[in-house]
Scaffold this motif. Sequence first.
Motif, PDB file in Angstrom:
ATOM      1  N   GLU A   1       0.831  -1.206   0.000  1.00  0.00           N
ATOM      2  CA  GLU A   1       0.000   0.000   0.000  1.00  0.00           C
ATOM      3  C   GLU A   1       0.867   1.258   0.000  1.00  0.00           C
ATOM      4  N   LEU A   2       1.935   1.228   0.777  1.00  0.00           N
ATOM      5  CA  LEU A   2       2.785   2.413   0.880  1.00  0.00           C
ATOM      6  C   LEU A   2       3.499   2.708  -0.435  1.00  0.00           C
ATOM      7  N   VAL A   3       4.039   1.665  -1.079  1.00  0.00           N
ATOM      8  CA  VAL A   3       4.776   1.921  -2.327  1.00  0.00           C
ATOM      9  C   VAL A   3       3.839   2.250  -3.469  1.00  0.00           C
ATOM     10  N   ALA A   4       2.551   1.901  -3.329  1.00  0.00           N
ATOM     11  CA  ALA A   4       1.589   2.239  -4.381  1.00  0.00           C
ATOM     12  C   ALA A   4       1.207   3.709  -4.349  1.00  0.00           C
ATOM     13  N   GLU A   5       1.508   4.383  -3.253  1.00  0.00           N
ATOM     14  CA  GLU A   5       1.160   5.787  -3.138  1.00  0.00           C
ATOM     15  C   GLU A   5       2.190   6.649  -3.866  1.00  0.00           C
ATOM     16  N   ALA A   6       1.717   7.591  -4.621  1.00  0.00           N
ATOM     17  CA  ALA A   6       2.603   8.425  -5.433  1.00  0.00           C
ATOM     18  C   ALA A   6       3.598   9.185  -4.565  1.00  0.00           C
ATOM     19  N   GLY A   7       4.822   9.243  -5.036  1.00  0.00           N
ATOM     20  CA  GLY A   7       5.825  10.071  -4.375  1.00  0.00           C
ATOM     21  C   GLY A   7       6.531   9.431  -3.207  1.00  0.00           C
ATOM     22  N   VAL A   8       6.308   8.133  -2.938  1.00  0.00           N
ATOM     23  CA  VAL A   8       6.980   7.472  -1.825  1.00  0.00           C
ATOM     24  C   VAL A   8       8.439   7.221  -2.192  1.00  0.00           C
ATOM     25  N   THR A   9       9.359   7.839  -1.459  1.00  0.00           N
ATOM     26  CA  THR A   9      10.785   7.644  -1.698  1.00  0.00           C
ATOM     27  C   THR A   9      11.472   6.953  -0.532  1.00  0.00           C
ATOM     28  N   SER A  10      10.769   6.787   0.568  1.00  0.00           N
ATOM     29  CA  SER A  10      11.313   6.070   1.705  1.00  0.00           C
ATOM     30  C   SER A  10      10.158   5.531   2.534  1.00  0.00           C
ATOM     31  N   VAL A  11      10.446   4.474   3.276  1.00  0.00           N
ATOM     32  CA  VAL A  11       9.457   3.870   4.164  1.00  0.00           C
ATOM     33  C   VAL A  11      10.091   3.726   5.534  1.00  0.00           C
TER      34      VAL A  11
ATOM     35  N   GLN B   1      13.402 -12.487 -14.625  1.00  0.00           N
ATOM     36  CA  GLN B   1      13.889 -11.168 -14.235  1.00  0.00           C
ATOM     37  C   GLN B   1      12.996 -10.064 -14.799  1.00  0.00           C
ATOM     38  N   ALA B   2      12.605 -10.209 -16.063  1.00  0.00           N
ATOM     39  CA  ALA B   2      11.739  -9.200 -16.678  1.00  0.00           C
ATOM     40  C   ALA B   2      10.411  -9.107 -15.942  1.00  0.00           C
ATOM     41  N   ALA B   3       9.851 -10.265 -15.579  1.00  0.00           N
ATOM     42  CA  ALA B   3       8.581 -10.268 -14.849  1.00  0.00           C
ATOM     43  C   ALA B   3       8.742  -9.625 -13.479  1.00  0.00           C
ATOM     44  N   MET B   4       9.854  -9.911 -12.827  1.00  0.00           N
ATOM     45  CA  MET B   4      10.097  -9.339 -11.504  1.00  0.00           C
ATOM     46  C   MET B   4      10.169  -7.812 -11.573  1.00  0.00           C
ATOM     47  N   TYR B   5      10.884  -7.304 -12.554  1.00  0.00           N
ATOM     48  CA  TYR B   5      11.080  -5.857 -12.621  1.00  0.00           C
ATOM     49  C   TYR B   5       9.897  -5.098 -13.204  1.00  0.00           C
ATOM     50  N   THR B   6       8.940  -5.803 -13.785  1.00  0.00           N
ATOM     51  CA  THR B   6       7.727  -5.124 -14.243  1.00  0.00           C
ATOM     52  C   THR B   6       6.584  -5.283 -13.243  1.00  0.00           C
ATOM     53  N   ASP B   7       6.819  -6.051 -12.190  1.00  0.00           N
ATOM     54  CA  ASP B   7       5.848  -6.153 -11.109  1.00  0.00           C
ATOM     55  C   ASP B   7       5.701  -4.792 -10.440  1.00  0.00           C
ATOM     56  N   GLY B   8       4.463  -4.398 -10.153  1.00  0.00           N
ATOM     57  CA  GLY B   8       4.224  -3.063  -9.603  1.00  0.00           C
ATOM     58  C   GLY B   8       4.958  -2.791  -8.318  1.00  0.00           C
TER      59      GLY B   8
ATOM     60  N   SER C   1       7.782  -4.255  -7.290  1.00  0.00           N
ATOM     61  CA  SER C   1       9.221  -4.245  -7.525  1.00  0.00           C
ATOM     62  C   SER C   1       9.717  -2.889  -8.000  1.00  0.00           C
ATOM     63  N   ARG C   2       8.948  -2.212  -8.840  1.00  0.00           N
ATOM     64  CA  ARG C   2       9.390  -0.921  -9.368  1.00  0.00           C
ATOM     65  C   ARG C   2       9.659   0.081  -8.252  1.00  0.00           C
ATOM     66  N   ASP C   3       8.910  -0.020  -7.160  1.00  0.00           N
ATOM     67  CA  ASP C   3       9.130   0.888  -6.038  1.00  0.00           C
ATOM     68  C   ASP C   3       9.989   0.263  -4.951  1.00  0.00           C
ATOM     69  N   LEU C   4       9.950  -1.077  -4.850  1.00  0.00           N
ATOM     70  CA  LEU C   4      10.760  -1.750  -3.845  1.00  0.00           C
ATOM     71  C   LEU C   4      12.239  -1.623  -4.162  1.00  0.00           C
ATOM     72  N   LEU C   5      12.603  -1.689  -5.445  1.00  0.00           N
ATOM     73  CA  LEU C   5      14.015  -1.670  -5.826  1.00  0.00           C
ATOM     74  C   LEU C   5      14.748  -0.445  -5.307  1.00  0.00           C
TER      75      LEU C   5
ATOM     76  N   ALA D   1      18.228  -6.281 -17.386  1.00  0.00           N
ATOM     77  CA  ALA D   1      16.902  -6.048 -16.795  1.00  0.00           C
ATOM     78  C   ALA D   1      17.010  -5.125 -15.586  1.00  0.00           C
ATOM     79  N   PHE D   2      18.071  -5.292 -14.810  1.00  0.00           N
ATOM     80  CA  PHE D   2      18.267  -4.427 -13.648  1.00  0.00           C
ATOM     81  C   PHE D   2      18.414  -2.973 -14.065  1.00  0.00           C
ATOM     82  N   LEU D   3      19.224  -2.726 -15.089  1.00  0.00           N
ATOM     83  CA  LEU D   3      19.430  -1.354 -15.543  1.00  0.00           C
ATOM     84  C   LEU D   3      18.151  -0.770 -16.128  1.00  0.00           C
ATOM     85  N   ARG D   4      17.389  -1.580 -16.844  1.00  0.00           N
ATOM     86  CA  ARG D   4      16.111  -1.097 -17.363  1.00  0.00           C
ATOM     87  C   ARG D   4      15.205  -0.630 -16.222  1.00  0.00           C
ATOM     88  N   ALA D   5      15.243  -1.379 -15.111  1.00  0.00           N
ATOM     89  CA  ALA D   5      14.366  -1.054 -13.992  1.00  0.00           C
ATOM     90  C   ALA D   5      14.909   0.088 -13.142  1.00  0.00           C
TER      91      ALA D   5
END
Length: 204
Positions: A27-37, A94-101, A103-107, A166-170
């Motif tokens: 929920e937290l990473v889905a919120e716009a603008g989250v840069t830290s938790v 790897q591609a699936a992992m980095y396109t997971d919603g 993952s994009r914010d967790l990374l 894939a890492f660099l793409r993400a």
Amino acid sequence: MSDTSSSPVGRPRNAAIDDALHRALEELVAEAGVTSVTLQDLIGRAGVTRDAFYRRYNSVGHFLVAVATARYRVDPSEDTGSLRGDLRVVVADQAAMYTDGVSRDLLPLLLDACARDRVVADLFETRFLRLQRESTARVIERAVGRGEIPPVDDLPYVLDLVYGPAFLRAALPGNAPPDDAFVDRVVNTVARELGAAAPDGRAP
């Protein structure tokens, strides 16, 4: 560092607390603008106590590593019978992992935690990154054993070729997400580097 991902002896682990913490992070990473938790963010959203959190994790960074290992495969390989088939399973994973919603914010959160805390960085390396690379090393060993490719001189470099794109793409802004064509290009690049025959049987 003690393994606080295990419950104390004699005390059964309450899976509901872990589930609540994982949902809170999503929920937290889905919120716009989250840069830290922060810890307060997590326990407040999950509705758990600070003590409950620290019975499981040493820090927020430790928790983020646990999320990665629970959500994504640390052994992404399969024995498909061919090097290209095996590589495609790994790169597609790897591609699936980095396109997971998530993952994009967790990374970026996880990379920031690793930069701030050497213990977290070591934990991420030993419990996630190293296991994935060892899994792919076995893919290459099988291909050598089948006679598809010659012995590999610089295995770490080849593993970088598998996991780096894939890492660099993400990680870098402005890049398109990895798609099937991207996966095929990475597989072909790695196969050529390893000296594998082309899909039509021609020598590399």
